[in-house]
Design a protein around this motif. Sequence first.
Motif, PDB file in Angstrom:
ATOM      1  N   TYR A  27      43.273 -20.371 -19.616  1.00 37.10           N
ATOM      2  CA  TYR A  27      44.190 -19.703 -20.548  1.00 37.10           C
ATOM      3  C   TYR A  27      45.662 -19.808 -20.142  1.00 37.10           C
ATOM      4  O   TYR A  27      46.490 -20.151 -20.981  1.00 37.10           O
ATOM      5  CB  TYR A  27      43.753 -18.239 -20.742  1.00 37.10           C
ATOM      6  CG  TYR A  27      42.392 -18.201 -21.394  1.00 37.10           C
ATOM      7  CD1 TYR A  27      42.252 -18.502 -22.753  1.00 37.10           C
ATOM      8  CD2 TYR A  27      41.244 -17.956 -20.655  1.00 37.10           C
ATOM      9  CE1 TYR A  27      41.005 -18.533 -23.353  1.00 37.10           C
ATOM     10  CE2 TYR A  27      39.990 -17.980 -21.265  1.00 37.10           C
ATOM     11  CZ  TYR A  27      39.880 -18.275 -22.611  1.00 37.10           C
ATOM     12  OH  TYR A  27      38.658 -18.317 -23.205  1.00 37.10           O
ATOM     13  N   TYR A  46      35.553  -7.766 -28.039  1.00 36.31           N
ATOM     14  CA  TYR A  46      35.704  -9.221 -28.054  1.00 36.31           C
ATOM     15  C   TYR A  46      34.379  -9.897 -27.654  1.00 36.31           C
ATOM     16  O   TYR A  46      34.176 -10.250 -26.496  1.00 36.31           O
ATOM     17  CB  TYR A  46      36.833  -9.610 -27.092  1.00 36.31           C
ATOM     18  CG  TYR A  46      37.327 -11.039 -27.178  1.00 36.31           C
ATOM     19  CD1 TYR A  46      36.726 -11.994 -28.002  1.00 36.31           C
ATOM     20  CD2 TYR A  46      38.420 -11.451 -26.424  1.00 36.31           C
ATOM     21  CE1 TYR A  46      37.199 -13.302 -28.069  1.00 36.31           C
ATOM     22  CE2 TYR A  46      38.906 -12.756 -26.483  1.00 36.31           C
ATOM     23  CZ  TYR A  46      38.279 -13.672 -27.305  1.00 36.31           C
ATOM     24  OH  TYR A  46      38.742 -14.969 -27.362  1.00 36.31           O
ATOM     25  N   GLY A  53      31.840 -12.958 -27.240  1.00 31.89           N
ATOM     26  CA  GLY A  53      32.109 -14.384 -26.996  1.00 31.89           C
ATOM     27  C   GLY A  53      33.494 -14.576 -26.409  1.00 31.89           C
ATOM     28  O   GLY A  53      34.189 -15.542 -26.697  1.00 31.89           O
ATOM     29  N   ASP A  55      29.819 -11.309 -23.309  1.00 33.42           N
ATOM     30  CA  ASP A  55      29.573 -12.754 -23.209  1.00 33.42           C
ATOM     31  C   ASP A  55      28.346 -12.987 -22.328  1.00 33.42           C
ATOM     32  O   ASP A  55      28.149 -12.303 -21.324  1.00 33.42           O
ATOM     33  CB  ASP A  55      30.786 -13.487 -22.615  1.00 33.42           C
ATOM     34  CG  ASP A  55      30.796 -14.959 -23.021  1.00 33.42           C
ATOM     35  OD1 ASP A  55      31.680 -15.358 -23.792  1.00 33.42           O
ATOM     36  OD2 ASP A  55      29.880 -15.695 -22.585  1.00 33.42           O
ATOM     37  N   ASP A  95      23.758 -11.306 -24.770  1.00 26.89           N
ATOM     38  CA  ASP A  95      23.860 -11.898 -26.101  1.00 26.89           C
ATOM     39  C   ASP A  95      24.488 -10.877 -27.054  1.00 26.89           C
ATOM     40  O   ASP A  95      24.013  -9.739 -27.142  1.00 26.89           O
ATOM     41  CB  ASP A  95      22.446 -12.272 -26.576  1.00 26.89           C
ATOM     42  CG  ASP A  95      22.451 -13.083 -27.855  1.00 26.89           C
ATOM     43  OD1 ASP A  95      23.283 -12.802 -28.751  1.00 26.89           O
ATOM     44  OD2 ASP A  95      21.619 -13.990 -27.972  1.00 26.89           O
ATOM     45  N   TYR A  96      25.537 -11.290 -27.756  1.00 29.67           N
ATOM     46  CA  TYR A  96      26.221 -10.325 -28.641  1.00 29.67           C
ATOM     47  C   TYR A  96      25.388  -9.964 -29.873  1.00 29.67           C
ATOM     48  O   TYR A  96      25.742  -9.064 -30.618  1.00 29.67           O
ATOM     49  CB  TYR A  96      27.624 -10.790 -29.020  1.00 29.67           C
ATOM     50  CG  TYR A  96      27.726 -12.106 -29.766  1.00 29.67           C
ATOM     51  CD1 TYR A  96      27.156 -12.294 -31.023  1.00 29.67           C
ATOM     52  CD2 TYR A  96      28.436 -13.175 -29.216  1.00 29.67           C
ATOM     53  CE1 TYR A  96      27.263 -13.493 -31.704  1.00 29.67           C
ATOM     54  CE2 TYR A  96      28.551 -14.382 -29.886  1.00 29.67           C
ATOM     55  CZ  TYR A  96      27.952 -14.544 -31.132  1.00 29.67           C
ATOM     56  OH  TYR A  96      28.066 -15.727 -31.801  1.00 29.67           O
ATOM     57  N   GLN A 124      36.610 -15.759 -32.003  1.00 28.49           N
ATOM     58  CA  GLN A 124      37.260 -17.058 -31.862  1.00 28.49           C
ATOM     59  C   GLN A 124      36.311 -18.035 -31.176  1.00 28.49           C
ATOM     60  O   GLN A 124      35.909 -17.814 -30.019  1.00 28.49           O
ATOM     61  CB  GLN A 124      38.521 -16.934 -31.012  1.00 28.49           C
ATOM     62  CG  GLN A 124      39.589 -16.005 -31.590  1.00 28.49           C
ATOM     63  CD  GLN A 124      40.943 -16.219 -30.940  1.00 28.49           C
ATOM     64  OE1 GLN A 124      41.805 -16.868 -31.503  1.00 28.49           O
ATOM     65  NE2 GLN A 124      41.132 -15.707 -29.754  1.00 28.49           N
TER      66      GLN A 124
HETATM   67  C1  LIG Z   1      34.114 -21.765 -26.668  1.00 34.96           C
HETATM   68  S1  LIG Z   1      33.993 -20.240 -25.811  1.00 34.96           S
HETATM   69  C2  LIG Z   1      35.296 -19.321 -26.565  1.00 34.96           C
HETATM   70  C3  LIG Z   1      35.827 -18.283 -25.651  1.00 34.96           C
HETATM   71  C4  LIG Z   1      36.974 -17.443 -26.248  1.00 34.96           C
HETATM   72  N1  LIG Z   1      36.532 -16.740 -27.424  1.00 34.96           N
HETATM   73  C5  LIG Z   1      38.186 -18.293 -26.573  1.00 34.96           C
HETATM   74  O1  LIG Z   1      38.592 -18.333 -27.753  1.00 34.96           O
HETATM   75  O2  LIG Z   1      38.760 -18.882 -25.664  1.00 34.96           O
HETATM   76  C6  LIG Z   1      32.548 -19.516 -26.543  1.00 34.96           C
HETATM   77  C7  LIG Z   1      32.008 -18.342 -25.736  1.00 34.96           C
HETATM   78  O3  LIG Z   1      31.095 -17.630 -26.564  1.00 34.96           O
HETATM   79  C8  LIG Z   1      29.988 -17.243 -25.785  1.00 34.96           C
HETATM   80  N2  LIG Z   1      28.854 -17.031 -26.691  1.00 34.96           N
HETATM   81  C9  LIG Z   1      28.422 -17.850 -27.679  1.00 34.96           C
HETATM   82  N3  LIG Z   1      27.353 -17.321 -28.289  1.00 34.96           N
HETATM   83  C10 LIG Z   1      27.102 -16.131 -27.657  1.00 34.96           C
HETATM   84  C11 LIG Z   1      26.136 -15.111 -27.840  1.00 34.96           C
HETATM   85  N4  LIG Z   1      25.206 -15.202 -28.802  1.00 34.96           N
HETATM   86  N5  LIG Z   1      26.190 -14.030 -27.037  1.00 34.96           N
HETATM   87  C12 LIG Z   1      27.141 -13.913 -26.067  1.00 34.96           C
HETATM   88  N6  LIG Z   1      28.084 -14.860 -25.842  1.00 34.96           N
HETATM   89  C13 LIG Z   1      28.067 -15.948 -26.628  1.00 34.96           C
HETATM   90  C14 LIG Z   1      29.794 -18.387 -24.807  1.00 34.96           C
HETATM   91  O4  LIG Z   1      29.073 -17.958 -23.673  1.00 34.96           O
HETATM   92  C15 LIG Z   1      31.227 -18.777 -24.495  1.00 34.96           C
HETATM   93  O5  LIG Z   1      31.719 -18.092 -23.372  1.00 34.96           O
END
Ligand SMILES: C[S@@+](CC[C@H](N)C(=O)[O-])C[C@H]1O[C@@H](n2cnc3c(N)ncnc32)[C@H](O)[C@@H]1O
Length: 212
Positions: free
Chosen positions: A16, A41, A43, A61, A98-99, A116
């Motif tokens: 970041y 927030y 993910g 996450d 898992d969200y 995002q």
């Molecule tokens: C591409 S990253 C984006 C991170 C942040 N939102 C950003 O914009 O920089 C996607 C994140 O979503 C998380 N993620 C995706 N599906 C998920 C779920 N069902 N439960 C928890 N985390 C999830 C992944 O582990 C990952 O850390």
Amino acid sequence: MAIRKKDIIHLYKTYYMDRENEQVDLFQLLKQEFSIVNAVYPGSYVQISPAFVYPQVVFIDADKNAIKFFKDNDRIINLINSRKEYDTIPNITFYGRDYNNPIKELLGLFDLLISQYAGFISSCCKQYLKVGGYLLANDSHGDAGLASIDNDYKLVATIRESNGKYKLSFNDLDKYFIPKQDIAITKEYLYKVGKGLSYTNKASLYVFQRVM
Ligand SMILES: C[S@@+](CC[C@H](N)C(=O)[O-])C[C@H]1O[C@@H](n2cnc3c(N)ncnc32)[C@H](O)[C@@H]1O
């Protein structure tokens, strides 16, 4: 490659700060315009910058490096303390899961839900928003498109990003989410496609209000 504990805080710097993708000014803009005090927030990965602006933030996450990162609580709090823009002690919580799995204690608590690049958060995590609270979503994975067909949400603003600067607009909101192709957009279709569709007009980010 396994990441050593002493390096884990650097994930934030690498992903970041070094990439100038902290989005602090975006979170400031939303705070000023919509009086945001707390945010959830899902993910989030390790993007802790919302906690520089909002005194209470919950991160969710399932990623193993995100889980390791948030275990380093002292260093995270030090970093937030060095950047925070409010007087109170930062209140952050992390759920390494898992969200899609509901978290009862968070129901109806939040002013802002952030979505995002992390899938269809607007539907399963809507329950964490207050009625009247806001969803910030991009359409990378189709989540803004999903919110646009959800009667519980109303589009209230669009955001354009240019060279790292964010600009809110309240104009021509009816001109968004009109598909270029003649197709009926449904939740099932969006989940099948799993990414943003082609619309005649696009913004970088969208702000929806939870109306029901
Ligand atoms: C591409 S990253 C984006 C991170 C942040 N939102 C950003 O914009 O920089 C996607 C994140 O979503 C998380 N993620 C995706 N599906 C998920 C779920 N069902 N439960 C928890 N985390 C999830 C992944 O582990 C990952 O850390």
